[in-house]
Design an enzyme around this catalytic site. Sequence first.
Site, PDB file in Angstrom:
ATOM      1  N   TYR A 155     -55.779  12.335 -11.021  1.00  0.00           N
ATOM      2  CA  TYR A 155     -55.354  12.094 -12.465  1.00  0.00           C
ATOM      3  C   TYR A 155     -55.196  13.108 -13.306  1.00  0.00           C
ATOM      4  CZ  TYR A 155     -55.629   6.883 -12.103  1.00  0.00           C
ATOM      5  OH  TYR A 155     -55.377   5.584 -11.913  1.00  0.00           O
TER       6      TYR A 155
ATOM      7  N   LYS B 210     -61.688   9.192   1.765  1.00  0.00           N
ATOM      8  CA  LYS B 210     -60.742   9.299   2.640  1.00  0.00           C
ATOM      9  C   LYS B 210     -60.932  10.719   3.475  1.00  0.00           C
ATOM     10  CE  LYS B 210     -57.023   7.910   4.833  1.00  0.00           C
ATOM     11  NZ  LYS B 210     -56.983   6.609   5.801  1.00  0.00           N
TER      12      LYS B 210
ATOM     13  N   ASP C   4     -59.094   2.787   3.477  1.00  0.00           N
ATOM     14  CA  ASP C   4     -58.259   1.474   3.865  1.00  0.00           C
ATOM     15  C   ASP C   4     -59.315   0.703   4.451  1.00  0.00           C
ATOM     16  OD1 ASP C   4     -59.133   3.688   5.765  1.00  0.00           O
ATOM     17  OD2 ASP C   4     -57.083   3.501   6.983  1.00  0.00           O
TER      18      ASP C   4
ATOM     19  N   ASP D 282     -59.062   3.118  -8.955  1.00  0.00           N
ATOM     20  CA  ASP D 282     -58.334   2.240  -9.575  1.00  0.00           C
ATOM     21  C   ASP D 282     -57.479   1.317  -8.904  1.00  0.00           C
ATOM     22  OD1 ASP D 282     -56.253   2.160 -11.990  1.00  0.00           O
ATOM     23  OD2 ASP D 282     -54.910   3.050 -10.550  1.00  0.00           O
TER      24      ASP D 282
ATOM     25  N   ASP E  95     -58.500  -3.522  -8.943  1.00  0.00           N
ATOM     26  CA  ASP E  95     -57.527  -4.336  -9.112  1.00  0.00           C
ATOM     27  C   ASP E  95     -57.674  -5.338  -7.901  1.00  0.00           C
ATOM     28  OD1 ASP E  95     -56.475  -3.063 -11.367  1.00  0.00           O
ATOM     29  OD2 ASP E  95     -54.536  -3.501 -11.000  1.00  0.00           O
TER      30      ASP E  95
HETATM   31  C1  IPM Z   1     -56.922   1.561 -15.371  1.00  0.00           C
HETATM   32  C2  IPM Z   1     -55.491   1.715 -15.668  1.00  0.00           C
HETATM   33  C3  IPM Z   1     -55.276   3.102 -16.309  1.00  0.00           C
HETATM   34  C4  IPM Z   1     -55.730   3.891 -14.965  1.00  0.00           C
HETATM   35  C5  IPM Z   1     -53.776   3.470 -16.525  1.00  0.00           C
HETATM   36  C6  IPM Z   1     -53.358   2.659 -17.617  1.00  0.00           C
HETATM   37  C7  IPM Z   1     -53.748   5.027 -16.861  1.00  0.00           C
HETATM   38  O1  IPM Z   1     -54.741   1.211 -14.758  1.00  0.00           O
HETATM   39  O2  IPM Z   1     -57.649   1.896 -16.349  1.00  0.00           O
HETATM   40  O3  IPM Z   1     -57.177   0.821 -14.290  1.00  0.00           O
HETATM   41  O4  IPM Z   1     -54.883   4.078 -13.980  1.00  0.00           O
HETATM   42  O5  IPM Z   1     -56.732   4.366 -15.035  1.00  0.00           O
HETATM   43 MG    MG Z   2     -55.702   0.382 -13.180  1.00  0.00          MG
END
Ligand code: IPM
Ligand code: MG
Length: 368
Positions: free
Chosen positions: A144, A193, A225, A249, A253
């Site tokens: 990042y 990884k 993975d 990240d 999700d």
């Molecule tokens: C998160 C989001 C952010 C990230 C984006 C919006 C830059 O996806 O906070 O998870 O990748 O960190």
């Molecule tokens: Mg995110």
Amino acid sequence: MTGQKKRIVLLPGDGIGPEIVRVAVRVLKDCASEFGHHFEFAEFPFGGCAIDATGMPLPAETLVACQAADAILLGAVGGPKWDAQSIGKRPESGLLALRKELGLYINLRPIELRPAIRSLSPLSADRTRDVHIDIIRELAGDIYFGEHRVEADASGERATDEAVYTTGEVERVAKYAFARAEARTGRLASIDKANVLATSQLWRRTVTRLAADHPGVKLEHLYVDNAAMQLVLAPAQFDVILTSNMFGDILSDLGAALVGSIGLIPSMSCGPGPSLYEPIHGSAPSLAGKDLASPVGTILSASMMLRESFGLKQEAEWIESAVDRMFSQGIRTADIAEPGASYLRCSEFGERLHAEMLETVERHAQDV
Ligand code: IPM
Ligand code: MG
């Protein structure tokens, strides 16, 4: 008990951000009046709306206010309007700059199934039993924050994203993860990884070395993975997960999907100064202004702020138990309603929660 005086900076941001932050602020105000605290709110432009107003996603004035705050509540940033902007000029780069400037290297995302809506999980009930995972994502390093470059190449273009970690960066977030694991069941899964990446090898070496100082923690290492697969096949095996910025990240999700909706998950980012609280979903441009978004992730971010930044456990529980009672009564937001079933709009959920919270106060007052 004397009340607390706190200054909370609000960064509603873009898309559904303003709608959901509005609901969470009401909840915080209810806590202040009920428990005798004094919360002062100040709102600042951030993200795409700040680009429109000032040309920059993180205006200097916003950063200064955040640095002086006791805590920060953020909605979401980004949207199609700014999608064509290059990296560095997008709303998201304001978020990354804010994380960097405030030194927010720890990001905690609790993956917790709320009992009344367990059935929303795409996984069978036996797989989601006992799932409550704390995902700790490193937030200030990795790919990042390395250099992003695009150059001309004989074939067209050549793009590079540099991933960097230092021993110190891994140590500081790992120490937090060990402490969190010690305070819970003592299980820590570090995800990397290391079979491919130098940054991951440094990560694994560093975490392994720190384990010697934490004999009470059972540490295991997984490749990312495999970890993704395990999170779906047997999520209850995890207690605290520690991982890098990029993997965190993606895995967070995935974790949110286990719970049934990304709209339900709060987060805390912390470093040496004020912590920042935000739902982990994005700005959902297609829902913006329609009063359809779920405010739950933001409400739970506000309760996390009360608990983690201000030590107000009772207040946090007051909010969370009211949300859970609403779910038990069958109240749903659009993202978690069965097809064709009724649901509350964002602002309606806020109204209902307000009433539900006050009702327990009245009940409590009658009991004593
Ligand atoms: C998160 C989001 C952010 C990230 C984006 C919006 C830059 O996806 O906070 O998870 O990748 O960190
Ligand atoms: Mg995110």
